[in-house]
Design a protein around this motif. Structure first.
Motif, PDB file in Angstrom:
ATOM      1  N   GLU A 241       0.824  -1.206   0.000  1.00 42.32           N
ATOM      2  CA  GLU A 241       0.000   0.000   0.000  1.00 42.32           C
ATOM      3  C   GLU A 241       0.863   1.264   0.000  1.00 42.32           C
ATOM      4  O   GLU A 241       0.466   2.289  -0.573  1.00 42.32           O
ATOM      5  CB  GLU A 241      -0.940  -0.005   1.208  1.00 42.32           C
ATOM      6  CG  GLU A 241      -0.222  -0.106   2.546  1.00 42.32           C
ATOM      7  CD  GLU A 241      -1.183  -0.256   3.697  1.00 42.32           C
ATOM      8  OE1 GLU A 241      -2.366   0.084   3.544  1.00 42.32           O
ATOM      9  OE2 GLU A 241      -0.737  -0.723   4.777  1.00 42.32           O
ATOM     10  N   ASP A 242       2.030   1.202   0.627  1.00 40.71           N
ATOM     11  CA  ASP A 242       2.916   2.367   0.654  1.00 40.71           C
ATOM     12  C   ASP A 242       3.524   2.640  -0.719  1.00 40.71           C
ATOM     13  O   ASP A 242       3.832   3.790  -1.059  1.00 40.71           O
ATOM     14  CB  ASP A 242       4.047   2.143   1.669  1.00 40.71           C
ATOM     15  CG  ASP A 242       3.521   1.766   3.042  1.00 40.71           C
ATOM     16  OD1 ASP A 242       2.699   2.515   3.582  1.00 40.71           O
ATOM     17  OD2 ASP A 242       3.913   0.701   3.555  1.00 40.71           O
ATOM     18  N   GLU A 243       3.728   1.582  -1.487  1.00 37.66           N
ATOM     19  CA  GLU A 243       4.342   1.722  -2.809  1.00 37.66           C
ATOM     20  C   GLU A 243       3.329   2.015  -3.907  1.00 37.66           C
ATOM     21  O   GLU A 243       3.713   2.406  -5.023  1.00 37.66           O
ATOM     22  CB  GLU A 243       5.081   0.418  -3.157  1.00 37.66           C
ATOM     23  CG  GLU A 243       6.229   0.097  -2.207  1.00 37.66           C
ATOM     24  CD  GLU A 243       6.708  -1.337  -2.332  1.00 37.66           C
ATOM     25  OE1 GLU A 243       7.851  -1.610  -1.935  1.00 37.66           O
ATOM     26  OE2 GLU A 243       5.925  -2.184  -2.815  1.00 37.66           O
ATOM     27  N   TRP A 244       2.053   1.799  -3.636  1.00 38.33           N
ATOM     28  CA  TRP A 244       1.023   1.913  -4.651  1.00 38.33           C
ATOM     29  C   TRP A 244       1.010   3.260  -5.358  1.00 38.33           C
ATOM     30  O   TRP A 244       0.919   3.305  -6.590  1.00 38.33           O
ATOM     31  CB  TRP A 244      -0.346   1.572  -4.060  1.00 38.33           C
ATOM     32  CG  TRP A 244      -1.535   1.918  -4.900  1.00 38.33           C
ATOM     33  CD1 TRP A 244      -2.654   2.590  -4.502  1.00 38.33           C
ATOM     34  CD2 TRP A 244      -1.756   1.596  -6.286  1.00 38.33           C
ATOM     35  NE1 TRP A 244      -3.538   2.723  -5.529  1.00 38.33           N
ATOM     36  CE2 TRP A 244      -3.021   2.113  -6.638  1.00 38.33           C
ATOM     37  CE3 TRP A 244      -1.006   0.930  -7.248  1.00 38.33           C
ATOM     38  CZ2 TRP A 244      -3.546   1.994  -7.919  1.00 38.33           C
ATOM     39  CZ3 TRP A 244      -1.525   0.804  -8.542  1.00 38.33           C
ATOM     40  CH2 TRP A 244      -2.778   1.323  -8.858  1.00 38.33           C
ATOM     41  N   PRO A 245       1.115   4.415  -4.678  1.00 39.99           N
ATOM     42  CA  PRO A 245       1.109   5.685  -5.418  1.00 39.99           C
ATOM     43  C   PRO A 245       2.220   5.773  -6.467  1.00 39.99           C
ATOM     44  O   PRO A 245       1.995   6.259  -7.584  1.00 39.99           O
ATOM     45  CB  PRO A 245       1.290   6.740  -4.311  1.00 39.99           C
ATOM     46  CG  PRO A 245       0.711   6.096  -3.095  1.00 39.99           C
ATOM     47  CD  PRO A 245       1.110   4.649  -3.214  1.00 39.99           C
TER      48      PRO A 245
END
Length: 215
Positions: free
Chosen positions: A186-190
């Motif tokens: 989720e932290d890498e998604w952007p």
């Protein structure tokens, strides 16, 4: 075929996801003929875990297995449609709502859809649904360690390489397969979303130039 329920037993509903290039639809009986036609090129099956079904009967067995996995709540199979034509399939696998984790895999496309942005947009849609709708913390992807094309695509979209599982699977009737594992959190998604959008824009630009040369 078995029951064609649109609901996963794990509690995550099978989505319909639509972009500008592809539409990912819930697997339905109406897709059977289109999937059969899209599956005829041997290049499609080079790195899949089963031998290419050579008859309609064996292909229908493959479809039945996909439906059974969905009805058992272990997978969510989707059909990839491009320009109102079925061009392949993909799935959400390893559904773990309790851990907010899922895998994207069993992806295949007819070669006519390669390098069109179809796979890039499909990954964008599926990752977006996993993170933004289901609230996932982690999305997994894996492929044959020898599949340079697939590994290159995962790395290009910013997925993190997590290593090789040696002798992970027996595939295609007995071949030993090492699997390369990747993930997006989720932290890498952007960052991954931005990379996919950039690649999608490049694909659209390339397609527009191609159409311009043909007119």
């Amino acid at each position: 075929m078995g029951a064609w329920s649109a609901m996963s037993g794990a509690g995550w509903e099978a989505p319909t996801l639509e972009g500008t290039i592809v539409r990912l639809e819930q697997l339905a009986p109406t897709h059977a003929d289109g999937l059969w036609e899209a599956s005829r090129d041997p290049r499609t099956w080079r790195w899949l875990s089963v031998v290419q079904p050579s008859t309609r009967e064996t292909f229908d067995d493959w479809l039945d297995d996909a439906v059974a996995a969905r009805d058992n709540g272990t997978e969510i199979p989707l059909v990839t449609v491009c320009c109102k034509r079925v061009v392949g399939s993909t799935r959400f696998l390893t559904l773990r709502p309790g851990h907010r984790s899922v895998e994207i895999g069993w992806t295949w496309l007819h070669p006519s859809a390669w390098n069109t942005g179809a796979n890039v947009e499909a990954k964008l849609l599926m990752l977006g649904h996993a993170f933004d709708v289901w609230g996932c913390r982690r999305v997994e992807l894996k492929t044959d360690a020898l599949n340079e094309r697939s590994r290159g695509a995962m790395e290009a979209m910013g997925a993190t390489f997590e290593g090789i599982h040696r002798k992970h699977m027996l595939v295609r009737g007995g071949e030993s397969r090492d699997s390369a594992w990747y993930s997006v959190t989720e932290d890498e998604w952007p960052t991954v979303r931005a990379l996919l959008l950039e690649r999608l824009a490049t694909s659209r630009s390339r397609e527009a130039r191609s159409r311009g040369r043909q007119t």
